[in-house]
Design a protein around this motif. Structure first.
Motif, mmCIF file in Angstrom:
data_model
loop_
_atom_site.group_PDB
_atom_site.id
_atom_site.type_symbol
_atom_site.label_atom_id
_atom_site.label_comp_id
_atom_site.label_asym_id
_atom_site.label_seq_id
_atom_site.Cartn_x
_atom_site.Cartn_y
_atom_site.Cartn_z
ATOM 1 N N ARG A 200 0.824 -1.213 0.000
ATOM 2 C CA ARG A 200 0.000 0.000 0.000
ATOM 3 C C ARG A 200 0.850 1.253 0.000
ATOM 4 N N THR B 75 -2.574 4.174 -3.171
ATOM 5 C CA THR B 75 -3.633 3.162 -3.125
ATOM 6 C C THR B 75 -4.712 3.533 -2.117
ATOM 7 N N TRP C 113 -11.694 5.754 -7.610
ATOM 8 C CA TRP C 113 -11.326 4.922 -6.454
ATOM 9 C C TRP C 113 -12.573 4.302 -5.824
ATOM 10 N N ARG D 8 -11.171 2.595 -0.061
ATOM 11 C CA ARG D 8 -9.749 2.961 0.024
ATOM 12 C C ARG D 8 -9.566 4.229 0.867
#
Ligand code: SF4
Length: 343
Positions: free
Chosen positions: A97, A145, A177, A181
Motif C-alpha cells: 500500500r 492506493t 477509487w 480505500r
C-alpha cells in the motif's frame, strides 16, 4: 481566476454550456483534470482552440505544488504545501500500500491537548483544489492506493469541501477509487451550530468511506481534559449515532486510542472502553503517544500498552497497536504543525 480542480461533472457541464460547448466537453475536461492530470487549460488539446481561450479567460486548473519534502528513515515522506502558515501531507509506504495522510484545514480549532496542529490554532479551511493538490502533487501520486483524512484539521469541520473531494476521488469521471480505500478520522462532530445539522450524520449518509473516531478516554470528564470538544460533541452522542448504522459489511468503524502514561492506560479504562463498545462491530487502534514540546503528557510504557491490548482483546474487542511511522521527521500522529523539525 477560479480553479477547475474541485469541480464536479455537473458544474463542468454548466461551464461548457456557458461557453457554447457541447455537454460531452465536460467529460473531456474532467478527463484532463483528474485522469491525465494536466496543469494548464492549454494542455487540453482535444478542446477547440476557441473553447480553450474562453475557458482560460475565467479559469485555471488550480493545482498547487509542494514547497518542501522531508524523508524519514522508515520511508515515510512529509510534504509541505504553501497554504496558510503551512499545511502538511504525509505519504506512508507499506508492503502493498501507499497511503496518503491528507490535511483538510489550515490548522485546527478542536484544540486537542496532545496535538501540535491543535496548538497552532485554526487559519481557515482548505478548498477542494487545495485538498486535491495534495493527492496530485506528491511524488508518489501515481502509486497511491489509499487515503486517510487524518492530517491537519478536523475533516467534519470542513465537510462540504471534504465531501466534494471524496466525490471526485470515487467518481468514474474522477479518480475512480473505491470508497473502501478512504478513511476519515474525526473526533465526532455531531452538530453544527450554524446549520443545526450533524456533519457526522452527513458523512455516514453521503458516502460509504470508513470511519475512524478519536476516542482516547472512555470517561467523558477525563476525555474533556484531553479533548475540550468532548463538551459540545460528547462521545456518547457519537456512539449512539454510529450504532444506528450497519458496520457488519464492507464499511468499517475503528476507534483511535492514544496511550498516555498514567492518564488513560489502566484496567479501569480498558474495562470501561470494552463496556462502551460492547456489541459494536469495530476495532480499536492503540497508538503510542509521540511527545510534543512543553507538554507534561508522556507515552505509556510498551508493557502497559501490551497489557491494555490483551485486556481489550480478552473482553472481545478486537484491538491492535498501530505501528508508528515518521516520528523522526515530526510526521507521526499529532505531530503535524506545518513547520520543519529544525524550527
Ligand atoms: Fe485537530 Fe485532530 Fe489535532 Fe484534535 S488531533 S487538534 S482534531 S488535528
Amino acid at each position: 481566476m477560479e480553479p477547475l480542480l474541485g469541480k464536479n461533472i455537473g458544474e463542468l457541464q454548466t461551464i461548457c454550456t456557458g461557453l457554447g460547448l457541447k455537454p460531452f466537453a465536460a467529460s473531456q475536461i474532467a478527463d484532463w483534470l483528474y485522469r491525465k492530470r494536466v496543469r494548464s487549460v492549454d494542455e487540453m488539446t482535444n478542446l477547440p482552440k476557441a473553447a480553450r481561450a474562453g475557458l482560460s479567460r475565467s479559469y485555471v486548473v488550480g493545482r498547487t505544488g509542494y514547497v518542501d519534502m522531508i524523508s524519514s528513515v522508515d520511508g515515510t515522506r512529509k510534504y509541505l504545501f504553501p497554504f496558510g502558515p503551512g499545511v502538511e501531507a504525509v505519504m506512508i509506504p507499506d508492503k502493498d500500500r501507499s497511503t496518503l495522510c491528507v490535511s483538510s484545514q489550515k490548522g485546527c480549532r478542536m484544540g486537542c491537548r496532545f496535538c501540535m496542529t491543535g496548538r497552532g490554532g485554526w487559519h481557515g479551511n482548505l478548498t477542494p483544489a487545495e485538498i486535491l493538490s495534495q493527492f496530485m502533487e506528491v511524488d508518489e501520486a501515481a502509486e497511491l492506493t489509499n487515503a486517510v483524512f487524518m492530517g491537519m484539521g478536523e475533516p467534519l469541520d470542513n465537510w462540504d469541501s471534504v465531501r466534494r473531494v471524496i466525490d471526485i476521488l470515487t467518481a468514474p469521471w474522477g479518480f475512480g477509487w473505491s470508497p473502501k480505500r478512504i478513511t476519515l478520522s474525526t473526533i465526532g462532530v455531531t452538530s453544527d451550530p450554524h446549520t443545526g445539522g450533524s456533519p457526522l450524520r452527513r458523512f455516514m449518509d453521503e458516502c460509504s468511506c470508513h470511519l475512524a473516531v478519536s476516542l482516547h478516554n472512555p470517561f467523558p470528564e477525563e476525555r474533556a481534559e484531553l479533548m475540550p470538544m468532548e463538551k459540545p460533541f460528547p462521545i456518547e452522542k457519537t456512539l449512539s449515532l454510529i450504532r444506528e448504522y450497519d458496520f457488519t459489511g464492507q464499511r468499517r468503524v475503528s476507534f483511535e486510542y492514544i496511550m498516555f502514561a498514567g492518564i488513560n492506560d489502566d484496567k479501569r479504562h480498558a474495562d470501561a472502553l470494552a463496556r462502551m463498545l460492547r456489541g459494536l462491530e469495530c476495532r480499536v487502534n492503540l497508538i503510542r503517544f509521540h511527545r510534543i514540546p512543553d507538554s507534561p503528557l508522556a507515552p505509556s510504557p510498551m508493557p502497559v500498552i501490551g497489557q491494555f491490548k490483551d485486556r481489550l482483546n480478552a473482553a472481545g474487542v478486537l484491538t491492535t497497536l498501530r505501528a508508528s511511522r515518521g516520528e523522526d521527521i515530526l510526521a507521526a500522529c499529532g505531530m503535524l504543525s506545518g513547520r520543519k523539525k529544525e524550527q
